[in-house]
Design a protein around this motif. Sequence first.
Motif, PDB file in Angstrom:
ATOM      1  N   TRP A 123       0.870  -1.184   0.000  1.00 30.10           N
ATOM      2  CA  TRP A 123       0.000   0.000   0.000  1.00 30.10           C
ATOM      3  C   TRP A 123       0.906   1.233   0.000  1.00 30.10           C
ATOM      4  O   TRP A 123       1.919   1.274   0.714  1.00 30.10           O
ATOM      5  CB  TRP A 123      -0.885   0.058   1.233  1.00 30.10           C
ATOM      6  N   LEU A 124       0.516   2.220  -0.779  1.00 30.03           N
ATOM      7  CA  LEU A 124       1.248   3.475  -0.820  1.00 30.03           C
ATOM      8  C   LEU A 124       0.254   4.615  -0.959  1.00 30.03           C
ATOM      9  O   LEU A 124      -0.938   4.367  -1.211  1.00 30.03           O
ATOM     10  CB  LEU A 124       2.250   3.479  -1.985  1.00 30.03           C
ATOM     11  N   ARG A 125       0.724   5.829  -0.801  1.00 30.28           N
ATOM     12  CA  ARG A 125      -0.170   6.984  -0.955  1.00 30.28           C
ATOM     13  C   ARG A 125       0.599   8.162  -1.529  1.00 30.28           C
ATOM     14  O   ARG A 125       1.836   8.206  -1.457  1.00 30.28           O
ATOM     15  CB  ARG A 125      -0.803   7.378   0.365  1.00 30.28           C
ATOM     16  N   GLN A 126      -0.154   9.080  -2.075  1.00 30.46           N
ATOM     17  CA  GLN A 126       0.441  10.319  -2.559  1.00 30.46           C
ATOM     18  C   GLN A 126      -0.477  11.470  -2.190  1.00 30.46           C
ATOM     19  O   GLN A 126      -1.622  11.525  -2.648  1.00 30.46           O
ATOM     20  CB  GLN A 126       0.692  10.284  -4.065  1.00 30.46           C
ATOM     21  N   ALA A 127       0.033  12.344  -1.366  1.00 31.04           N
ATOM     22  CA  ALA A 127      -0.723  13.526  -0.964  1.00 31.04           C
ATOM     23  C   ALA A 127      -0.568  14.613  -2.025  1.00 31.04           C
ATOM     24  O   ALA A 127       0.416  14.625  -2.778  1.00 31.04           O
ATOM     25  CB  ALA A 127      -0.222  14.025   0.383  1.00 31.04           C
ATOM     26  N   PRO A 128      -1.515  15.533  -2.075  1.00 30.35           N
ATOM     27  CA  PRO A 128      -1.432  16.612  -3.070  1.00 30.35           C
ATOM     28  C   PRO A 128      -0.122  17.386  -2.963  1.00 30.35           C
ATOM     29  O   PRO A 128       0.266  17.820  -1.878  1.00 30.35           O
ATOM     30  CB  PRO A 128      -2.629  17.501  -2.705  1.00 30.35           C
ATOM     31  N   LYS A 179       2.877  16.363  -3.111  1.00 37.23           N
ATOM     32  CA  LYS A 179       3.986  15.641  -2.462  1.00 37.23           C
ATOM     33  C   LYS A 179       4.330  14.381  -3.239  1.00 37.23           C
ATOM     34  O   LYS A 179       3.548  13.918  -4.077  1.00 37.23           O
ATOM     35  CB  LYS A 179       3.616  15.277  -1.023  1.00 37.23           C
ATOM     36  N   GLY A 180       5.488  13.834  -2.949  1.00 35.61           N
ATOM     37  CA  GLY A 180       5.891  12.593  -3.575  1.00 35.61           C
ATOM     38  C   GLY A 180       5.192  11.398  -2.954  1.00 35.61           C
ATOM     39  O   GLY A 180       4.632  11.497  -1.862  1.00 35.61           O
ATOM     40  N   PRO A 181       5.214  10.279  -3.624  1.00 36.90           N
ATOM     41  CA  PRO A 181       4.576   9.090  -3.071  1.00 36.90           C
ATOM     42  C   PRO A 181       5.369   8.540  -1.891  1.00 36.90           C
ATOM     43  O   PRO A 181       6.597   8.715  -1.812  1.00 36.90           O
ATOM     44  CB  PRO A 181       4.591   8.107  -4.241  1.00 36.90           C
ATOM     45  N   GLU A 182       4.661   7.895  -0.978  1.00 39.41           N
ATOM     46  CA  GLU A 182       5.320   7.236   0.151  1.00 39.41           C
ATOM     47  C   GLU A 182       4.707   5.875   0.394  1.00 39.41           C
ATOM     48  O   GLU A 182       3.488   5.697   0.338  1.00 39.41           O
ATOM     49  CB  GLU A 182       5.261   8.101   1.408  1.00 39.41           C
ATOM     50  N   TRP A 183       5.574   4.920   0.666  1.00 40.82           N
ATOM     51  CA  TRP A 183       5.077   3.581   0.953  1.00 40.82           C
ATOM     52  C   TRP A 183       4.496   3.574   2.355  1.00 40.82           C
ATOM     53  O   TRP A 183       4.934   4.320   3.233  1.00 40.82           O
ATOM     54  CB  TRP A 183       6.200   2.552   0.817  1.00 40.82           C
ATOM     55  N   LEU A 184       3.517   2.734   2.567  1.00 40.44           N
ATOM     56  CA  LEU A 184       2.846   2.654   3.861  1.00 40.44           C
ATOM     57  C   LEU A 184       3.034   1.305   4.529  1.00 40.44           C
ATOM     58  O   LEU A 184       3.342   1.225   5.716  1.00 40.44           O
ATOM     59  CB  LEU A 184       1.356   2.924   3.706  1.00 40.44           C
ATOM     60  N   SER A 185       2.830   0.258   3.755  1.00 35.89           N
ATOM     61  CA  SER A 185       2.842  -1.066   4.364  1.00 35.89           C
ATOM     62  C   SER A 185       3.068  -2.113   3.285  1.00 35.89           C
ATOM     63  O   SER A 185       2.652  -1.937   2.134  1.00 35.89           O
ATOM     64  CB  SER A 185       1.507  -1.319   5.067  1.00 35.89           C
ATOM     65  N   ASP A 220      10.735   4.884  -0.566  1.00 33.28           N
ATOM     66  CA  ASP A 220       9.966   5.887  -1.296  1.00 33.28           C
ATOM     67  C   ASP A 220      10.553   6.168  -2.673  1.00 33.28           C
ATOM     68  O   ASP A 220       9.812   6.401  -3.636  1.00 33.28           O
ATOM     69  CB  ASP A 220       9.900   7.189  -0.494  1.00 33.28           C
ATOM     70  N   TRP A 221      11.864   6.139  -2.772  1.00 35.55           N
ATOM     71  CA  TRP A 221      12.504   6.589  -4.013  1.00 35.55           C
ATOM     72  C   TRP A 221      12.175   5.686  -5.196  1.00 35.55           C
ATOM     73  O   TRP A 221      12.214   6.122  -6.345  1.00 35.55           O
ATOM     74  CB  TRP A 221      14.018   6.694  -3.846  1.00 35.55           C
ATOM     75  N   VAL A 222      11.809   4.473  -4.943  1.00 33.89           N
ATOM     76  CA  VAL A 222      11.539   3.535  -6.039  1.00 33.89           C
ATOM     77  C   VAL A 222      10.109   3.675  -6.572  1.00 33.89           C
ATOM     78  O   VAL A 222       9.817   3.276  -7.700  1.00 33.89           O
ATOM     79  CB  VAL A 222      11.794   2.089  -5.576  1.00 33.89           C
ATOM     80  N   LEU A 223       9.239   4.288  -5.802  1.00 35.23           N
ATOM     81  CA  LEU A 223       7.818   4.294  -6.187  1.00 35.23           C
ATOM     82  C   LEU A 223       7.543   5.003  -7.513  1.00 35.23           C
ATOM     83  O   LEU A 223       6.757   4.503  -8.320  1.00 35.23           O
ATOM     84  CB  LEU A 223       6.983   4.891  -5.062  1.00 35.23           C
ATOM     85  N   PRO A 224       8.146   6.160  -7.780  1.00 32.60           N
ATOM     86  CA  PRO A 224       7.890   6.784  -9.091  1.00 32.60           C
ATOM     87  C   PRO A 224       8.330   5.907 -10.260  1.00 32.60           C
ATOM     88  O   PRO A 224       7.775   6.012 -11.357  1.00 32.60           O
ATOM     89  CB  PRO A 224       8.712   8.072  -9.019  1.00 32.60           C
TER      90      PRO A 224
END
Length: 124
Positions: A36-41, A43-49, A104-108
Amino acid sequence: EVQLQASGGGLVQPGGSLRLSCAASGFTFGSYDMTWLRQAPGKGPEWLSVIASDGGITSYRDSVKGRFTISRDNAKNTLYLQMNSLKSEDTAVYYCARGAYNRDWVLPRIRSSWGQGTLVTVSS
């Protein structure tokens, strides 16, 4: 074709709860770790779990540890994220991804595999 469809988002007050689902198709769901990951307005994406393919091992980002719980039902090809004690800073579009990504850096770089997201807005 691999398809991931997140759902269950919405507007919730601070301190509230939501349960997100991610329906998977086009691959053998039970053979893959999931993220699971998220991206706030703005901001960059961040992994969650992250959860192992058999659900036996889970890991969490520090900011959600103790508040969020990841789970899966391999018989239903579905990934879940139970979110409790929600805060305004949890407002974001939430996605699931096939594979284990706790950097986080791999998500994009894997953007094409995030699937369709669901918007969570935490506000009073």
